[in-house]
Scaffold this active site. Structure first.
Site, PDB file in Angstrom:
ATOM      1  N   VAL A   1       0.842  -1.200   0.000  1.00 43.63           N
ATOM      2  CA  VAL A   1       0.000   0.000   0.000  1.00 43.63           C
ATOM      3  C   VAL A   1       0.878   1.251   0.000  1.00 43.63           C
ATOM      4  O   VAL A   1       0.725   2.124  -0.837  1.00 43.63           O
ATOM      5  CB  VAL A   1      -1.006  -0.001   1.184  1.00 43.63           C
ATOM      6  CG1 VAL A   1      -0.342  -0.100   2.536  1.00 43.63           C
ATOM      7  CG2 VAL A   1      -1.886   1.248   1.120  1.00 43.63           C
ATOM      8  N   ASP A   2       1.786   1.347   0.947  1.00 52.01           N
ATOM      9  CA  ASP A   2       2.715   2.471   1.050  1.00 52.01           C
ATOM     10  C   ASP A   2       4.033   1.897   1.553  1.00 52.01           C
ATOM     11  O   ASP A   2       4.223   1.749   2.765  1.00 52.01           O
ATOM     12  CB  ASP A   2       2.180   3.518   2.023  1.00 52.01           C
ATOM     13  CG  ASP A   2       3.172   4.647   2.276  1.00 52.01           C
ATOM     14  OD1 ASP A   2       4.174   4.737   1.551  1.00 52.01           O
ATOM     15  OD2 ASP A   2       2.950   5.423   3.228  1.00 52.01           O
ATOM     16  N   PRO A   3       4.900   1.490   0.626  1.00 53.34           N
ATOM     17  CA  PRO A   3       4.857   1.762  -0.812  1.00 53.34           C
ATOM     18  C   PRO A   3       4.051   0.722  -1.591  1.00 53.34           C
ATOM     19  O   PRO A   3       3.979  -0.434  -1.216  1.00 53.34           O
ATOM     20  CB  PRO A   3       6.333   1.665  -1.210  1.00 53.34           C
ATOM     21  CG  PRO A   3       6.886   0.629  -0.265  1.00 53.34           C
ATOM     22  CD  PRO A   3       6.154   0.821   1.036  1.00 53.34           C
TER      23      PRO A   3
ATOM     24  N   ASP B   1       0.255   3.682  -3.485  1.00 54.56           N
ATOM     25  CA  ASP B   1       0.605   5.104  -3.641  1.00 54.56           C
ATOM     26  C   ASP B   1       1.404   5.338  -4.913  1.00 54.56           C
ATOM     27  O   ASP B   1       1.105   6.259  -5.690  1.00 54.56           O
ATOM     28  CB  ASP B   1       1.364   5.615  -2.410  1.00 54.56           C
ATOM     29  CG  ASP B   1       2.594   4.781  -2.063  1.00 54.56           C
ATOM     30  OD1 ASP B   1       2.761   3.686  -2.639  1.00 54.56           O
ATOM     31  OD2 ASP B   1       3.396   5.230  -1.215  1.00 54.56           O
TER      32      ASP B   1
ATOM     33  N   CYS C   1      -0.159   9.015   3.317  1.00 53.50           N
ATOM     34  CA  CYS C   1      -0.796   7.719   3.549  1.00 53.50           C
ATOM     35  C   CYS C   1      -0.644   7.349   5.020  1.00 53.50           C
ATOM     36  O   CYS C   1       0.373   7.658   5.649  1.00 53.50           O
ATOM     37  CB  CYS C   1      -0.179   6.636   2.669  1.00 53.50           C
ATOM     38  SG  CYS C   1      -1.009   5.029   2.827  1.00 53.50           S
TER      39      CYS C   1
END
Length: 441
Positions: A123-125, A128, A153
């Site tokens: 997700v992050d990273p 994004d 985030c």
């Protein structure tokens, strides 16, 4: 159908296993703790739990040799060693972790082996990168330049589950969360390179209005400068990637850092026998006066008292940070009916040839399923699973060490995430006041 070796069976692996099992793949779930792998497998056909020591190159090599693809969800410091074994046996690999220099150094070897080592696909990273790149590429195709990109985030409790002084609960590795708040940060603001030392990171937190009902605090995340090249935006003047939290998080964790609770130094042979004695050892404040004199902030002292840091409960761990992690895991856990939430937002300023500005805002708010997968698990596990399946299908063919910032990777992954109802809401704004998000950078 392929043979997959999954290394790690922690917080976020449930959706990954479900997705790949649903595609008919066979999976060996390897974990340091066999019971974790057994719980994840839950007796499903085609899934095999196995106790695995990732530091044993010979034993791991035997497993990698038999696999068509490896997914590494172990702590990031083991990824490079796993990658070297994957290169030796010409087995592609997927991780959700940041790509450190030692991993990038394996790029040519991975290409020579004809394999894909895809990192930063969570997700992050991860999400994004992919959603930002989709907008950037579309802007460039229209002849627009990216003047500014600020991307936030955070994984936080849903508002209705935000019921403790820190405004935080763990849906991710506690050690990773606490270690991240000591990283130096670097970013670009109106053409000027700026840095924040790890010791000052939490005190640098600034207000971020994600939506009209969600007021959060954010701090810069690691090194944003390198993404000027990775995102292919040489024209950008402002570039920052940051982490979001509720307001209570920063002051308490900053105080914990100042007290010494984030120290990795192991206790001597005679370790403290209680939280009360540990706090006295670290601060010199007598046990009876901890709540009154630990810090100069009454609310922070109350927060530490709520956590149990002034109690006679025994500590669990061989260092202050390990003990603090274990305490936070116990106190800041989600109840069965509580939901976590992933919040993400990109704000961009796009400029045309006549210097007209377009303000682009993308927002993701994803809640966990009650009594089901957390939002963190879904947004980390699904992208990695989708990418792994696409590599096995031959739909992702890029070789070497890479991250999901090219259309051949992000386009099919985002299309599949959309089917799972994980998507950004896009908004174009013409009001010049939208540029106010740059003021506090």
């Amino acid at each position: 159908m392929a043979d997959i070796l999954l290394l790690g069976a922690g917080f976020v692996t449930g959706p990954l296993v479900d997705y790949l099992h649903g595609k008919g793949h066979k999976i060996i779930v390897g974990s340091q703790f066999l019971y974790e792998a057994e719980e994840l497998v839950a007796g499903r056909e085609g899934l095999t739990p196995k106790q695995v020591d990732v530091t044993s190159q010979e034993a791991l090599g035997e497993l990698v040799e038999k696999a068509d693809l490896v997914i590494s969800f172990v702590p990031f410091q083991f990824h490079v060693a796993v990658a070297k074994i994957c290169i030796k046996h010409k087995t592609s690999m997927v991780t959700a972790s940041y790509t450190h220099e030692d991993m990038w150094a394996l790029n040519e070897q991975a290409k020579s082996a004809g394999i894909t080592i895809l990192n930063e696909i969570g997700v992050d990273p991860g999400i994004d990168h992919m959603t930002a790149m989709q907008t950037i590429d579309e802007a460039h195709e229209k002849g627009l330049k990216v003047e500014a990109l600020v991307s936030w985030c955070g994984g936080i409790p849903a508002p209705e589950a935000n019921n403790n002084p820190l405004g935080y609960k763990f849906s991710w590795s506690p050690m990773a969360v606490l270690s991240a708040v000591s990283n130096d940060a670097h970013y670009l603001s109106n053409g000027e390179k700026k840095s924040i030392l790890g010791d000052e990171l939490l005190t640098s937190m600034r207000a971020v209005t994600l939506t009209k009902d969600l007021e959060l605090k954010g701090y810069a995340n690691r090194d944003s400068l390198g993404y000027k090249e990775e995102y292919r935006i040489p024209e950008v003047k402002t570039l920052l990637r940051g982490t979001l939290r509720y307001p209570g998080f920063g002051p308490v964790i900053e105080a914990a850092k100042n007290i010494g609770l984030l120290s990795h130094e192991q206790f001597a042979s005679q370790s403290p026998n209680s939280w009360q004695s540990l706090m006295t050892m670290l601060t010199g404040v007598e046990a009876s006066e901890l709540e009154a004199k630990l810090t100069n902030d009454v609310e922070i002292n109350r927060s530490f008292n709520w956590l149990g840091c002034f109690s006679e409960e025994p500590i669990v761990g061989d260092s202050p940070i390990q003990a603090f992690c274990n305490l936070l895991c116990d106190k800041l856990k989600y109840e069965d009916d509580e939901q976590d939430m992933i919040v993400m937002q990109h704000r961009m300023i796009l400029v045309d040839d006549e210097q007209n500005k377009i303000f682009h805002r993308s927002t993701l708010v994803e809640k966990g399923d009650k009594n089901g997968f957390s939002a963190m698990a879904k947004t980390v596990g699904y992208p990695a699973a989708i990418a792994a399946d696409l590599i096995l299908q031959g739909a992702i063919t890029r070789k070497g060490v890479c991250i999901p910032v090219t259309k051949d990777i992000y386009q099919p992954v985002l299309a599949e995430l959309d089917k799972l109802n994980i998507r950004m809401e896009e908004k174009l704004i013409t009001d010049q006041s939208e540029a106010s998000f740059l003021n506090h950078l």
